[in-house]
Design a protein around this motif. Structure first.
Motif, PDB file in Angstrom:
ATOM      1  N   UNK A  74      -0.986  18.055 -27.330  1.00 53.63           N
ATOM      2  CA  UNK A  74      -0.920  19.312 -28.050  1.00 53.63           C
ATOM      3  C   UNK A  74      -1.844  19.295 -29.531  1.00 53.63           C
ATOM      4  N   UNK A  75      -1.596  18.158 -30.042  1.00 56.12           N
ATOM      5  CA  UNK A  75      -2.330  18.127 -31.634  1.00 56.12           C
ATOM      6  C   UNK A  75      -3.680  17.296 -31.529  1.00 56.12           C
ATOM      7  N   UNK A  76      -4.674  17.923 -32.302  1.00 56.30           N
ATOM      8  CA  UNK A  76      -5.975  17.420 -32.102  1.00 56.30           C
ATOM      9  C   UNK A  76      -5.891  16.182 -32.682  1.00 56.30           C
TER      10      UNK A  76
ATOM     11  N   UNK B  83       6.765  18.459 -26.168  1.00 55.53           N
ATOM     12  CA  UNK B  83       6.250  19.333 -25.014  1.00 55.53           C
ATOM     13  C   UNK B  83       6.946  20.934 -25.194  1.00 55.53           C
ATOM     14  N   UNK B  84       6.563  21.839 -24.335  1.00 53.16           N
ATOM     15  CA  UNK B  84       7.070  23.198 -24.437  1.00 53.16           C
ATOM     16  C   UNK B  84       6.996  23.715 -25.743  1.00 53.16           C
ATOM     17  N   UNK B  85       8.044  24.457 -26.184  1.00 56.32           N
ATOM     18  CA  UNK B  85       7.779  25.284 -27.492  1.00 56.32           C
ATOM     19  C   UNK B  85       7.553  24.399 -28.699  1.00 56.32           C
ATOM     20  N   UNK B  86       8.272  23.309 -28.614  1.00 59.24           N
ATOM     21  CA  UNK B  86       8.116  22.473 -29.870  1.00 59.24           C
ATOM     22  C   UNK B  86       6.400  21.815 -29.969  1.00 59.24           C
ATOM     23  N   UNK B  87       5.851  21.696 -28.754  1.00 57.87           N
ATOM     24  CA  UNK B  87       4.475  21.310 -28.701  1.00 57.87           C
ATOM     25  C   UNK B  87       3.549  22.480 -29.133  1.00 57.87           C
ATOM     26  N   UNK B  88       3.734  23.595 -28.554  1.00 57.39           N
ATOM     27  CA  UNK B  88       3.163  24.999 -28.879  1.00 57.39           C
ATOM     28  C   UNK B  88       3.196  25.214 -30.637  1.00 57.39           C
TER      29      UNK B  88
END
Length: 254
Positions: free
Chosen positions: A54-56, A23-28
């Motif tokens: 976050x990932x397709x 989540x957060x920065x890592x997910x972005x």
């Protein structure tokens, strides 16, 4: 319009491992890498039900359980990523925690825990990934630091010291691993609206003072950080190593 084949910020055919990716920065960062063509090995200690989507799906990306405080877990995660994808080209050391409170009354175990996760965890993961990155031929690492690692901030001693450490670690590893064609840089964000900052963002006085310290007048978004991280990882930054780029709206320029 599709991206040109020689686009220097594309990651087609490359594999990136991102820690703290739930989540957060890592997910972005994971999502941005995927959008630019990378295959992403996303790693975190967070339970599967708490991950952001976050990932397709269906693009070959993988999720991995990672305890950054364990040498064995770090090595296993790298081994799993290489086994799944055949190679490893990029590492983002994003996993981190914070503990707030005055230094005079901070418990030793709280201080040590932050150092162990943020600083020593970055070392563990970098060391675990080194053989695979060296084998890639032209690899790169980005450590996630913070403006708190450059300026003194009240009631966050462990976090400040750990982030100063990961940014300097980038310089030392850049020097040592240049011969292996591994570039190492760091990114230092100002406050970002994530779960880690939820407590201080709920404090109106704190936020008024914080935003007043940022010349551009706003927090950094996760995407702001991800855009800088992916640039530094990419061939577009092929002559950039040992640097810290602050994504801070101008905080540290004064």
């Amino acid at each position: 319009m599709s991206a040109p084949e020689n686009d220097p910020v594309r990651f087609d055919g490359r594999v990136a491992l991102v820690t703290g990716a739930a989540r957060g920065i890592g997910a972005a960062i994971a999502a941005r890498l995927a959008a630019l063509g990378a295959t992403v090995a996303a790693a975190d200690i967070v339970p599967p039900e708490e991950w952001e989507e976050a990932l397709p799906a269906g693009d070959g990306h993988t999720r991995h359980h990672l305890d950054i405080t364990s040498v064995r877990s770090c090595r296993n995660t790298v081994e799993e990523a290489v086994a799944a994808h055949g190679r490893l080209d990029h590492l983002v050391n994003n996993a981190g925690i914070v503990s707030r409170g005055p230094a005079a009354t901070m418990r030793e175990e709280d201080f040590v825990r932050v150092i162990d996760v943020n600083l020593t965890g970055t070392f563990r993961m970098s060391q675990a990934a080194y053989p695979a990155l060296r084998a890639a031929g032209a690899a790169s690492i980005v450590n996630i630091g913070s403006t708190n690692g450059h300026i003194a901030v009240l009631d966050t001693l462990g976090y400040c010291v750990s982030k100063a450490g990961v940014m300097h670690m980038a310089r030392v590893l850049a020097l040592e691993w240049a011969r292996d064609n591994i570039r190492v840089n760091a990114v230092g964000p100002t406050i970002v609206p994530t779960a880690m900052t939820q407590d201080v963002r709920a404090n109106g006085d704190y936020m008024a003072e914080k935003l007043a310290s940022i010349p551009l007048g706003r927090m950094a978004g996760p995407l702001d950080v991800a855009l800088t991280v992916t640039h530094l990882l990419s061939p577009a930054a092929a002559m950039t190593t040992g640097q810290t780029i602050f994504v801070d709206g101008g905080v540290v320029m004064r």
